[in-house]
Write a protein that holds these residues in place. Structure first.
Motif, PDB file in Angstrom:
ATOM      1  N   THR A  47       0.803  -1.225   0.000  1.00  0.00           N
ATOM      2  CA  THR A  47       0.000   0.000   0.000  1.00  0.00           C
ATOM      3  C   THR A  47       0.836   1.276   0.000  1.00  0.00           C
ATOM      4  O   THR A  47       0.282   2.366  -0.021  1.00  0.00           O
ATOM      5  N   GLY A  48       2.153   1.141   0.057  1.00  0.00           N
ATOM      6  CA  GLY A  48       3.010   2.319   0.009  1.00  0.00           C
ATOM      7  C   GLY A  48       3.528   2.794   1.350  1.00  0.00           C
ATOM      8  O   GLY A  48       3.933   3.949   1.485  1.00  0.00           O
ATOM      9  N   LYS A  49       3.524   1.925   2.358  1.00  0.00           N
ATOM     10  CA  LYS A  49       4.026   2.326   3.682  1.00  0.00           C
ATOM     11  C   LYS A  49       5.480   2.780   3.625  1.00  0.00           C
ATOM     12  O   LYS A  49       5.823   3.834   4.148  1.00  0.00           O
ATOM     13  N   THR A  50       6.321   1.978   2.992  1.00  0.00           N
ATOM     14  CA  THR A  50       7.752   2.308   2.938  1.00  0.00           C
ATOM     15  C   THR A  50       7.960   3.611   2.196  1.00  0.00           C
ATOM     16  O   THR A  50       8.738   4.469   2.622  1.00  0.00           O
ATOM     17  N   TYR A  51       7.264   3.810   1.095  1.00  0.00           N
ATOM     18  CA  TYR A  51       7.345   5.053   0.319  1.00  0.00           C
ATOM     19  C   TYR A  51       6.966   6.248   1.200  1.00  0.00           C
ATOM     20  O   TYR A  51       7.656   7.262   1.220  1.00  0.00           O
ATOM     21  N   THR A  52       5.871   6.098   1.933  1.00  0.00           N
ATOM     22  CA  THR A  52       5.414   7.189   2.801  1.00  0.00           C
ATOM     23  C   THR A  52       6.422   7.456   3.907  1.00  0.00           C
ATOM     24  O   THR A  52       6.759   8.611   4.192  1.00  0.00           O
ATOM     25  N   ILE A  53       6.950   6.409   4.531  1.00  0.00           N
ATOM     26  CA  ILE A  53       7.894   6.586   5.639  1.00  0.00           C
ATOM     27  C   ILE A  53       9.192   7.229   5.158  1.00  0.00           C
ATOM     28  O   ILE A  53       9.715   8.130   5.820  1.00  0.00           O
ATOM     29  N   GLU A  54       9.717   6.788   4.020  1.00  0.00           N
ATOM     30  CA  GLU A  54      10.970   7.385   3.535  1.00  0.00           C
ATOM     31  C   GLU A  54      10.782   8.875   3.266  1.00  0.00           C
ATOM     32  O   GLU A  54      11.639   9.688   3.598  1.00  0.00           O
ATOM     33  N   HIS A  55       9.641   9.245   2.696  1.00  0.00           N
ATOM     34  CA  HIS A  55       9.376  10.660   2.443  1.00  0.00           C
ATOM     35  C   HIS A  55       9.075  11.417   3.736  1.00  0.00           C
ATOM     36  O   HIS A  55       9.429  12.588   3.873  1.00  0.00           O
ATOM     37  N   THR A  81      14.024  -3.003   7.817  1.00  0.00           N
ATOM     38  CA  THR A  81      14.873  -1.911   8.294  1.00  0.00           C
ATOM     39  C   THR A  81      15.940  -1.565   7.267  1.00  0.00           C
ATOM     40  O   THR A  81      16.163  -0.397   6.951  1.00  0.00           O
ATOM     41  N   ASN A  82      16.598  -2.587   6.743  1.00  0.00           N
ATOM     42  CA  ASN A  82      17.647  -2.357   5.749  1.00  0.00           C
ATOM     43  C   ASN A  82      17.079  -1.742   4.470  1.00  0.00           C
ATOM     44  O   ASN A  82      17.691  -0.847   3.879  1.00  0.00           O
ATOM     45  N   GLU A  83      15.920  -2.204   4.048  1.00  0.00           N
ATOM     46  CA  GLU A  83      15.266  -1.651   2.855  1.00  0.00           C
ATOM     47  C   GLU A  83      14.921  -0.177   3.071  1.00  0.00           C
ATOM     48  O   GLU A  83      15.168   0.669   2.213  1.00  0.00           O
ATOM     49  N   LEU A  84      14.358   0.137   4.231  1.00  0.00           N
ATOM     50  CA  LEU A  84      13.978   1.519   4.520  1.00  0.00           C
ATOM     51  C   LEU A  84      15.210   2.414   4.603  1.00  0.00           C
ATOM     52  O   LEU A  84      15.213   3.524   4.066  1.00  0.00           O
ATOM     53  N   ARG A  85      16.247   1.940   5.251  1.00  0.00           N
ATOM     54  CA  ARG A  85      17.490   2.708   5.356  1.00  0.00           C
ATOM     55  C   ARG A  85      18.033   3.038   3.965  1.00  0.00           C
ATOM     56  O   ARG A  85      18.400   4.172   3.681  1.00  0.00           O
TER      57      ARG A  85
END
Length: 122
Positions: A47-55, A81-85
């Motif tokens: 749903t785009g959680k990682t996209y939203t968090i990185e931004h 965690t590694n992906e988000l970082r």
């Protein structure tokens, strides 16, 4: 001792450093998250959680006095965690790359309205 001309050029250059040199788009979802509070992002897979968090992380770095080491982001797995970082680093690098070829001496003095949902980069 520096001449008045050199001093003025330095002062002019410092003033230019505070001017907007580029705009970088951000997701409209960030406008719904108050700047001065915690945020919990919960949603189903894809749903785009990682996209939203990185931004969101970059938004806080650009809009507040927060520093990266002051932000706490919690995920469920080491892989996440590694992906988000990586994605946060990549986003910061894309923003920097978008501004690296800007000639600071030729920045417009225009006071035009910034585009909607864009971060002003100084």
């Amino acid at each position: 001792m520096l001449s008045d001309d050199v001093k003025q050029k330095r002062k002019d250059r410092e003033n230019k450093l505070n001017e907007v040199i580029a705009y970088y788009p951000y997701p409209t979802t960030l406008d719904e998250i108050p700047l001065g509070s915690h945020a919990v992002i919960e949603a189903s897979a894809g749903t785009g959680k990682t996209y939203t968090i990185e931004h969101l992380v970059v938004d806080r770095l650009l809009k507040t006095t927060a520093r990266l080491e002051h932000l706490l982001v919690v995920t469920f797995t080491d892989k996440a965690t590694n992906e988000l970082r990586k994605r946060i680093r990549d986003l910061i690098e894309r923003i920097l790359k978008a501004t690296e070829h800007t000639d600071i001496d030729n920045v417009s003095d225009s006071k035009e309205e910034p585009p909607a949902n864009h971060w002003p980069i100084t």
